[in-house]
Scaffold this active site. Structure first.
Site, PDB file in Angstrom:
ATOM      1  N   LYS A 126       0.598  -1.528  -0.117  1.00 52.13           N
ATOM      2  CA  LYS A 126      -0.464   0.292   0.173  1.00 52.13           C
ATOM      3  C   LYS A 126       1.123   1.532  -0.034  1.00 52.13           C
ATOM      4  O   LYS A 126       0.760   2.559  -0.458  1.00 52.13           O
ATOM      5  CB  LYS A 126      -1.398  -0.325   1.269  1.00 52.13           C
ATOM      6  CG  LYS A 126      -2.581   0.882   1.428  1.00 52.13           C
ATOM      7  CD  LYS A 126      -3.115   1.006   0.204  1.00 52.13           C
ATOM      8  CE  LYS A 126      -3.996  -0.540   0.659  1.00 52.13           C
ATOM      9  NZ  LYS A 126      -5.331  -0.498  -0.965  1.00 52.13           N
TER      10      LYS A 126
ATOM     11  N   LYS B  94       0.807  -7.561  -8.367  1.00 56.10           N
ATOM     12  CA  LYS B  94       0.012  -6.567  -8.083  1.00 56.10           C
ATOM     13  C   LYS B  94       0.468  -5.192  -8.011  1.00 56.10           C
ATOM     14  O   LYS B  94       0.129  -4.475  -8.333  1.00 56.10           O
ATOM     15  CB  LYS B  94       0.086  -7.240  -6.884  1.00 56.10           C
ATOM     16  CG  LYS B  94      -1.128  -5.862  -5.783  1.00 56.10           C
ATOM     17  CD  LYS B  94      -1.375  -7.212  -4.153  1.00 56.10           C
ATOM     18  CE  LYS B  94      -2.278  -5.880  -3.548  1.00 56.10           C
ATOM     19  NZ  LYS B  94      -2.119  -6.665  -2.439  1.00 56.10           N
TER      20      LYS B  94
ATOM     21  N   ALA C 108      21.371  -5.023   1.234  1.00 52.90           N
ATOM     22  CA  ALA C 108      22.616  -5.845   1.165  1.00 52.90           C
ATOM     23  C   ALA C 108      23.561  -6.166   2.136  1.00 52.90           C
ATOM     24  O   ALA C 108      23.487  -4.804   3.166  1.00 52.90           O
ATOM     25  CB  ALA C 108      22.616  -5.358   0.091  1.00 52.90           C
TER      26      ALA C 108
ATOM     27  N   CYS D  88      43.134  16.731   7.687  1.00 50.88           N
ATOM     28  CA  CYS D  88      43.824  18.446   8.187  1.00 50.88           C
ATOM     29  C   CYS D  88      43.200  18.559   9.182  1.00 50.88           C
ATOM     30  O   CYS D  88      43.786  19.042   9.633  1.00 50.88           O
ATOM     31  CB  CYS D  88      41.387  18.504   7.279  1.00 50.88           C
ATOM     32  SG  CYS D  88      41.364  20.102   7.347  1.00 50.88           S
TER      33      CYS D  88
ATOM     34  N   HIS E 299      42.368  16.470   2.178  1.00 48.51           N
ATOM     35  CA  HIS E 299      41.328  15.149   3.022  1.00 48.51           C
ATOM     36  C   HIS E 299      41.684  13.887   1.786  1.00 48.51           C
ATOM     37  O   HIS E 299      41.270  13.617   0.534  1.00 48.51           O
ATOM     38  CB  HIS E 299      39.926  15.868   2.295  1.00 48.51           C
ATOM     39  CG  HIS E 299      39.647  16.197   3.391  1.00 48.51           C
ATOM     40  ND1 HIS E 299      38.485  16.385   4.692  1.00 48.51           N
ATOM     41  CD2 HIS E 299      39.788  18.194   3.769  1.00 48.51           C
ATOM     42  CE1 HIS E 299      37.868  17.228   5.421  1.00 48.51           C
ATOM     43  NE2 HIS E 299      38.728  18.499   4.690  1.00 48.51           N
TER      44      HIS E 299
ATOM     45  N   GLU F 250      41.048  11.030   2.344  1.00 49.56           N
ATOM     46  CA  GLU F 250      39.494  10.206   1.835  1.00 49.56           C
ATOM     47  C   GLU F 250      38.542  10.862   1.120  1.00 49.56           C
ATOM     48  O   GLU F 250      37.938   9.864  -0.119  1.00 49.56           O
ATOM     49  CB  GLU F 250      38.906  10.622   3.050  1.00 49.56           C
ATOM     50  CG  GLU F 250      38.178  11.489   3.309  1.00 49.56           C
ATOM     51  CD  GLU F 250      38.892  12.891   3.910  1.00 49.56           C
ATOM     52  OE1 GLU F 250      39.978  13.039   3.863  1.00 49.56           O
ATOM     53  OE2 GLU F 250      38.115  13.489   4.241  1.00 49.56           O
TER      54      GLU F 250
HETATM   55  N1  GLN Z   1      38.666  23.692  11.333  1.00 52.65           N
HETATM   56  C1  GLN Z   1      40.002  23.413  10.289  1.00 52.65           C
HETATM   57  C2  GLN Z   1      40.345  24.782   9.291  1.00 52.65           C
HETATM   58  O1  GLN Z   1      39.602  24.848   9.161  1.00 52.65           O
HETATM   59  C3  GLN Z   1      40.463  21.955   9.451  1.00 52.65           C
HETATM   60  C4  GLN Z   1      39.572  22.033   8.939  1.00 52.65           C
HETATM   61  C5  GLN Z   1      38.801  20.594   8.971  1.00 52.65           C
HETATM   62  O2  GLN Z   1      39.520  19.596   9.157  1.00 52.65           O
HETATM   63  N2  GLN Z   1      37.831  20.228   7.301  1.00 52.65           N
HETATM   64  O3  GLN Z   1      41.570  24.952   9.377  1.00 52.65           O
END
Ligand code: GLN
Length: 561
Positions: free
Chosen positions: A208, A242, A260, A401, A527, A529
């Site tokens: 539904k 259905k 999954a 960072c 970063h 990642e």
């Molecule tokens: N706060 C820190 C800056 O502005 C690190 C930022 C973060 O970890 N993305 O430089």
């Protein structure tokens, strides 16, 4: 004015201005059904048949972008090479497809209105009343078609955020309705994602909510071509019939999407359900391979599911209650774990709850420690204590960072003996700002989109751990921060064993620091990642996991001795 010209072109889509085929993915019943993963999985299947595909996300909220949102509100903010602060679904698109996204791949209601209102002030609509239909919908449609007009893509998948029936998403759905008529037949397709809840008391799945959701979509003038139904249990064929009957779709266009074990299984599950075949048929897509080539994807899954090693990594941050806040880091560990045939067990720790007295007992069983990115003072001292513990006990350490900035501050305080070392983010009048705001950042008064954002070059020092991870000296990585390592302190750092192993060649800014007399202590201002994908696991994550495996082995050996 040129934008209006493009709008005009939109109405002439029959005249071959658009080369791509367009797939719109909407959602109903509830949020969090995984539209992003379904979109990315379909895109993967099409890509694996040789089609070029991109995915874009249209978000109904009024912020210009998620850059100003707290991670608790919207999860991680994903950053593209060209410096856009975007929805975390773009991370999934990149991780699945292994191709970068850009500014154009994430559009919000805020961006649409901002553009239309700016145009209005410039007199672009002189004499006219500016309205949701047609002016806002024209701008939405222009952006929906934009990537298709580059000629780069055979297929553009557009994911519409939110749920059908939400007030906010109405203009987006209305734009899809209009485009369905304006685009040539067979050039567009709507996939609607819904939920079949299982009612324990009744002992059955219920259709539904799906019927109601499709009804809401149809009332807005959009009839879905394919339904993807999320379900905890297999959908019996009678039930598929259905759903087809009540929702005006063919029975083989009712696609089952079971929960999954990992999101990376979803492309294979969708292949089993023939989602790609249905799409190819309905869009009359020609020229692709008979079958998707998923060999390397399956190899990845094989390594992921058959690990020979296991490590436990501590993720120390301040948004740990919400795993979405660290989405890309979590996924990068999955890629790097598979690469090493190693199961990575992630344990999260709230930085605010770590102090000098408890740090050792809390972190004692870890094989590696990652201090996460972040903003502001909350939890910062816990991060410092964590890093001190990793440094002094030779535990593999990875700082990202703010994690890198904290590593620099910890080293300044405890090795260089600069006790009041800090960042001007935490203490604007700091006497020893080891981390400081860049001069050009000091003038900035606007908050949105003004950090150091996007891709910058970095040169790695030969012989460093960073260099050995990447296997080359010139790299580019993505940034999102305002503060930087203060080069006034660099000499003292290097003389005492913390070297700057990565430097921006244009500005001289420090990008990577690492300890020389430590098994693996590396921290990056950027970063990493954000660039890890299934096909290209990030080298720093891969080496960090390798170091953690080595660390467990040494630990075990010393116990035997
Ligand atoms: N706060 C820190 C800056 O502005 C690190 C930022 C973060 O970890 N993305 O430089």
């Amino acid at each position: 004015m040129s934008d209006l010209k493009v709008n005009f072109a939109v109405h002439k889509t029959n005249s071959k201005l658009v080369a791509s085929k367009f797939i719109f993915v909407t959602g109903g019943v509830t949020s969090s059904l995984g539209k992003g993963i379904i979109s990315a999985s379909l895109a993967k299947l099409l890509q694996a048949r040789g089609f070029s595909v991109t995915i874009q996300k249209f978000d109904p909220y009024i912020n210009i972008d998620p850059g100003t949102l707290n991670p608790y509100e919207h999860g991680e903010c994903f950053v593209t090479d060209d410096g856009a602060e975007t929805d975390l679904d773009l991370g999934h698109y990149e991780r699945f497809l292994n191709i970068p996204t850009s500014q154009a791949n994430n559009v919000t209601t805020g961006k649409i209105y901002n553009h239309v209102i700016t145009q209005e002030r410039q007199g672009a609509y002189l004499g006219k009343t500016v309205q949701v239909v047609p002016h806002i919908t024209d701008e939405i449609k222009r952006r929906m078609l934009l990537l298709g007009q580059t000629g780069e893509f055979d297929v553009v998948i557009t994911e519409i955020g939110g749920c059908v029936g939400d007030i906010e998403s109405l203009p987006f759905i209305e734009s899809v309705r209009q485009l369905r008529w304006e685009l040539p037949p067979n050039d567009s397709l709507v996939i609607h994602l819904t939920l079949l809840p299982y009612l324990k008391a009744a002992g059955e799945l219920k259709t539904k909510p799906t019927q109601h959701s499709v009804k809401a979509l149809s009332e807005a003038g959009v009839n879905p071509d394919i339904l993807v139904c999320r379900s905890e249990y297999p959908i019996p064929s009678e039930m598929r019939k259905k759903i087809a009957l009540f929702c005006n779709v063919q029975v083989n266009s009712v696609i089952e999407s079971l929960d999954a074990e990992t999101i990376y299984d979803v492309p294979l599950l969708m292949k089993k359900e023939k989602l790609d075949e249905r799409v190819i048929k309905k869009l009359k897509l020609t020229g692709g391979a008979q079958d998707p080539d998923l060999d390397s994807w399956k190899e990845f899954l094989g390594r992921l599911k058959n690990p020979t090693e296991e490590v436990t990594i501590g993720l120390i941050g301040k948004y740990v209650e919400l795993p979405d806040a660290y989405k890309s880091i979590i996924e990068a560990f999955i890629h790097a774990g598979a690469q090493n045939e190693c199961k990575v067990k992630l344990k999260t720790f709230h930085a605010e709850l770590i102090d000098k007295e408890t740090v050792a007992s809390q972190l004692q069983n870890l094989d590696g420690i990652l201090v996460a990115p972040g903003f502001g003072q909350r939890g910062f001292e816990g991060k410092i204590q964590t890093i001190c513990y990793a440094r002094e006990n030779n535990i593999p350490f990875f700082g990202i960072c703010l994690g890198m900035q904290a590593a620099a501050i910890e080293f300044a305080r405890n090795v260089l003996n600069i006790k009041d070392a800090t960042s001007t983010e935490m203490e604007p009048e700091a006497k020893n700002p080891v981390i400081d705001m860049m001069a050009d950042q000091k003038e900035i008064t606007q908050m949105g989109g003004t950090m150091r954002l996007g891709s910058y070059t970095c040169e790695l020092k030969k012989g460093s751990k960073a260099f050995s991870a990447y296997g080359k000296n010139k790299i580019t990585e993505r940034h999102r921060h305002r503060y930087e390592f203060n080069n006034k302190y660099l000499q003292a750092f290097e003389e005492n064993g913390m070297i700057a192993s990565g430097i921006n060649p244009e500005t001289g800014l420090v990008e990577v620091i690492e300890l020389q007399n430590h098994p693996w202590f590396v921290a990056a201002q950027y970063h990493p990642e954000l660039k890890s994908t299934v096909q290209n696991p990030h080298p720093l994550f891969v080496k960090f996991i390798k170091a953690a495996i080595q660390y467990t082995k040494t630990k075990k050996n010393s116990l035997v001795l």
